[in-house]
Scaffold this motif. Structure first.
Motif, PDB file in Angstrom:
ATOM      1  N   PRO A  61      38.969  43.217  34.441  1.00 12.81           N
ATOM      2  CA  PRO A  61      39.314  44.411  35.012  1.00 12.81           C
ATOM      3  C   PRO A  61      39.091  44.300  36.577  1.00 12.81           C
ATOM      4  CG  PRO A  61      37.366  44.973  33.731  1.00 12.81           C
ATOM      5  CD  PRO A  61      37.858  43.520  33.478  1.00 12.81           C
ATOM      6  N   ILE A  62      39.668  43.276  37.303  1.00  9.51           N
ATOM      7  CA  ILE A  62      39.673  43.087  38.772  1.00  9.51           C
ATOM      8  C   ILE A  62      40.888  43.195  39.369  1.00  9.51           C
ATOM      9  CG2 ILE A  62      38.733  41.667  40.524  1.00  9.51           C
ATOM     10  CD1 ILE A  62      36.918  40.241  38.284  1.00  9.51           C
ATOM     11  N   LEU A  63      41.180  43.999  40.298  1.00 10.72           N
ATOM     12  CA  LEU A  63      42.466  44.162  40.775  1.00 10.72           C
ATOM     13  C   LEU A  63      42.822  42.877  41.788  1.00 10.72           C
ATOM     14  CD1 LEU A  63      42.896  47.678  42.310  1.00 10.72           C
ATOM     15  CD2 LEU A  63      44.235  46.684  40.510  1.00 10.72           C
ATOM     16  N   THR A  64      43.838  42.069  41.068  1.00 10.40           N
ATOM     17  CA  THR A  64      43.933  40.815  41.767  1.00 10.40           C
ATOM     18  C   THR A  64      45.556  40.793  42.292  1.00 10.40           C
ATOM     19  OG1 THR A  64      44.167  39.882  39.635  1.00 10.40           O
ATOM     20  CG2 THR A  64      42.387  39.139  41.219  1.00 10.40           C
ATOM     21  N   THR A  72      46.837  46.018  31.358  1.00 11.16           N
ATOM     22  CA  THR A  72      46.486  44.794  31.855  1.00 11.16           C
ATOM     23  C   THR A  72      45.301  44.321  31.629  1.00 11.16           C
ATOM     24  OG1 THR A  72      47.764  45.641  33.673  1.00 11.16           O
ATOM     25  CG2 THR A  72      47.344  43.418  33.646  1.00 11.16           C
ATOM     26  N   TYR A  73      44.349  45.249  31.594  1.00 10.08           N
ATOM     27  CA  TYR A  73      42.810  44.829  31.803  1.00 10.08           C
ATOM     28  C   TYR A  73      42.077  45.152  30.199  1.00 10.08           C
ATOM     29  CZ  TYR A  73      43.908  45.035  36.373  1.00 10.08           C
ATOM     30  OH  TYR A  73      44.814  44.999  37.741  1.00 10.08           O
TER      31      TYR A  73
END
Lengths: 127, 509
Positions: A61-64, A72-73
């Motif tokens: 869960p890291i916004l890239t 997505t996470y």
């Protein structure tokens, strides 16, 4: 059957590791091996905990690349709990190791049974 | 939000800060800071409990600014308030009564660390009592374990460290089992806050899925917590740990540390799993049977041991059996009786260890046959020791009698449990009488002391640093008398405490 094993592979490994660690912690006489058993046991629990939050095909869960939807996470909470648990485990291990050093300095052995026997002798001599 | 709602948080943080600052202070300053912090916590808890009693309901306090399903919470009701008051009283009086023991048995340079450990333990116990989040509960269980280990090994001789190692090994298995239970609970409910877990477990239980998983979770967590509180098959570390450590340590370990886990178990039953679901898993039967076994086997072991402090430690095993039996009766009255007994036993057992300190002197332990005539030498300690012994036996007018009566009363509506509970209480009471009256009779016997007077006087002049000073004697006397008076007060007027406990348990879920 095989699909079940494949799907729950982490849990099965965690259970096996837990049993190995648990029995080492309880039944080993050597204090260092006891501590190793304790660590294996803790690692097993963290594996179980971390795999609860993992969802196949999703990412950390890291916004890239800008996707803000939750699908997505993976679930980050178990990872956070594992981190807390590792801190606890490290401090407990340090404490156990320091006690082992002190016992070794006094009794010159790491065998818990031998140490307890020497203590019993000490007590009988005092009486 | 009222300002008073901050009090649970303040009490935890005050103890934590006192623990952190003791590290940098000298031993005298550390003693003052520790006692001051615990005293302030006591005052805060009394005010909080009074306020909650008047208001008649509990409240939930948000830690940080995240609302319910995500954030961390503290919950306070009358039950928690009473438990907090009780732990503060035991910790404070243990520190004052055990001053001699701290001065003589602990290295001068390490005495401030003893206060650090005490404050840390008080903080972790308060957090265990107040927390509303099960993973926070786990973290503070571990902190409590480490603090308990520190209490045992502060004496720093081989025996103390070996018993600390045994305590740690058993305790770590217990916390491992608890953590697995938490993990599985999280994986089926997706929550960590107690209320959310409770509602999802109820939903899952109603739908009929995962019934095996729920049983395994309850069993794992119950077994984990009972290992840590020293229930019968897992009690082997107790006598060593309690008999070897210094006086305030054994008073606190027996009075508070094991009780925190039992309180968490009661929380688990009523607030996390839910009483009905817990009952359907059948774990109550397990607790009930183990409790009865502990009552009998603990007493038998106490009779067989010939040393005073070791005997008192084994008596702890049997009293913890009473508490678990009360929980295992599986109704609300049983739980109230169990919590009542947590409080009475904590007060009484710490009083026993503190009074026994006068008889053992600088030695670690004393043979019961060597007690002969010591009651005339230490009249105050002998009186309070006898009072505590009578309370544990269940003599009327003492708090222990009320606890046993509540336990017996609670079992009346429960069919086969009634026979088990009442028979076990009767047998265990007789066994208690056997080993405690042996001590009391020896204490007040004539003979042994008169002949030895000159010899003991010589020893006292040879090692003056081991004898308690006049100030320490006075403060020890005041502490034990105060504790005995609290015990008598609960025995004379149990209505207030039982009504608070019943009301507290009603708003629990």
């Amino acid at each position: 059957m095989f699909e079940q094993i494949y799907n729950h592979f982490n849990d099965i490994v965690a259970a096996l590791l837990f049993v190995i660690g648990f029995s080492n912690l309880l039944f080993q006489k050597n204090l260092i091996k006891k501590i190793i058993g304790l660590n294996i046991m803790d690692v097993a629990i963290y594996l179980l905990l971390a795999s609860q939050g993992f969802i196949r095909g999703r990412i950390a869960p890291i916004l890239t690349d800008g996707s803000e939807s939750a699908v997505t996470y993976i679930n980050p909470i178990p990872s956070g709990l594992v981190l807390t648990g590792i801190v606890v485990s490290v401090s407990v291990t340090a404490l156990m190791l320091s006690m082992t050093i002190r016992l070794y300095r006094k009794y010159r052995t790491l065998d818990l049974d031998e140490i307890l026997m020497k203590i019993r002798q000490e007590r009988e001599e005092e009486d | 939000m009222d300002f008073i709602m901050n009090f649970p948080f303040f009490s935890i943080m005050i103890c934590m800060l006192a623990a952190l600052s003791s590290f940098m202070l000298g031993r005298k300053a550390a003693a003052i800071v520790a006692k001051g912090a615990i005293f302030i916590t006591l005052v805060l808890s009394v005010v909080l409990t009074g306020w909650l009693h008047v208001r008649g309901e509990s409240f939930v306090y948000m830690m940080g600014h995240f609302p319910a399903p995500w954030g961390n919470e503290i919950r306070a009701g009358e039950l928690e308030g009473v438990m907090a008051i009780f732990t503060c009283i035991v910790a404070l009086l243990s520190l004052t009564a055990g001053k001699t023991s701290i001065r003589t048995a602990v290295d001068k340079s390490k005495q401030n660390l003893f206060y650090l450990i005490t404050c840390l333990m008080e903080a972790s116990l308060l957090a265990l009592i107040y927390t509303n989040d099960i993973f926070t509960g786990y973290v503070f269980i571990e902190i409590n374990t480490i603090a308990g280990c520190g209490l045992i090994m502060i004496k720093n001789n081989g025996r103390a460290i070996a018993s600390a190692v045994r305590y740690m090994v058993v305790s770590l298995v217990g916390s491992g089992l608890f953590l697995i239970g938490t993990t599985l609970l999280y994986s089926i409910t997706g929550h960590l806050l107690m209320e959310n877990i409770n509602s999802s477990v109820a939903e899952i239980h109603a739908s009929g899925n995962y019934s095996v998983t729920i049983t395994i979770i309850t069993a794992l967590m119950t077994v984990g917590l009972s290992i840590k509180s020293g229930l019968f098959p897992f009690h082997l570390w107790i006598p060593d740990a309690y008999a070897v450590s210094i006086v305030p340590s054994s008073a606190m370990l027996s009075g508070m540390v094991s009780k925190g886990y039992i309180f968490l178990l009661i929380k688990l039953i009523y607030r996390v799993i839910g009483f009905d679901v817990f009952r359907s898993t059948g774990v109550f039967d397990l607790i009930f049977v183990a409790g009865i076994a502990a009552m009998i086997m603990g007493s038998v072991a106490a009779i067989r041991s010939g040393y005073l402090r070791r005997m008192t430690a084994y008596s702890s095993v049997s009293q913890i059996g009473y508490i678990f039996m009360g929980i295992g009766i599986a109704n609300e009255a049983g739980a109230v009786a169990a919590i009542f007994h947590i409080i009475t036993h904590g007060l009484t057992k710490s009083l026993l260890f503190m009074s026994a300190a006068s008889f053992t002197g600088k030695k670690e332990d004393i043979k019961i046959s060597d007690l002969k005539g010591l009651g005339h030498k230490h009249p105050v300690s002998a009186a309070t020791f006898s009072a505590a012994a009578l309370s544990i036996v269940g003599f009327p007018l003492f708090a222990g009698f009320i606890a046993k009566m509540l336990l017996a009363n609670a079992s009346f509506t429960e069919g086969w449990r009634m026979y088990g509970a009442i028979c076990a209480i009767a047998v265990s009471t007789i066994l208690n009488v056997v080993y405690f009256f042996r001590c009391i009779i020896n204490l007040y016997a004539y003979g042994g002391f008169d002949g030895k007077e000159d010899e003991t006087a010589v020893v006292a002049t040879e090692e003056p640093q081991f004898a308690p000073t006049r100030y320490e004697k006075t403060i020890h006397g005041i502490s034990v008398v105060l504790l005995a008076l609290i015990n008598l007060y609960i025995g004379f007027a149990p209505k207030l405490l039982t009504s608070i406990l019943t009301k507290g348990l009603n708003v629990f879920d």
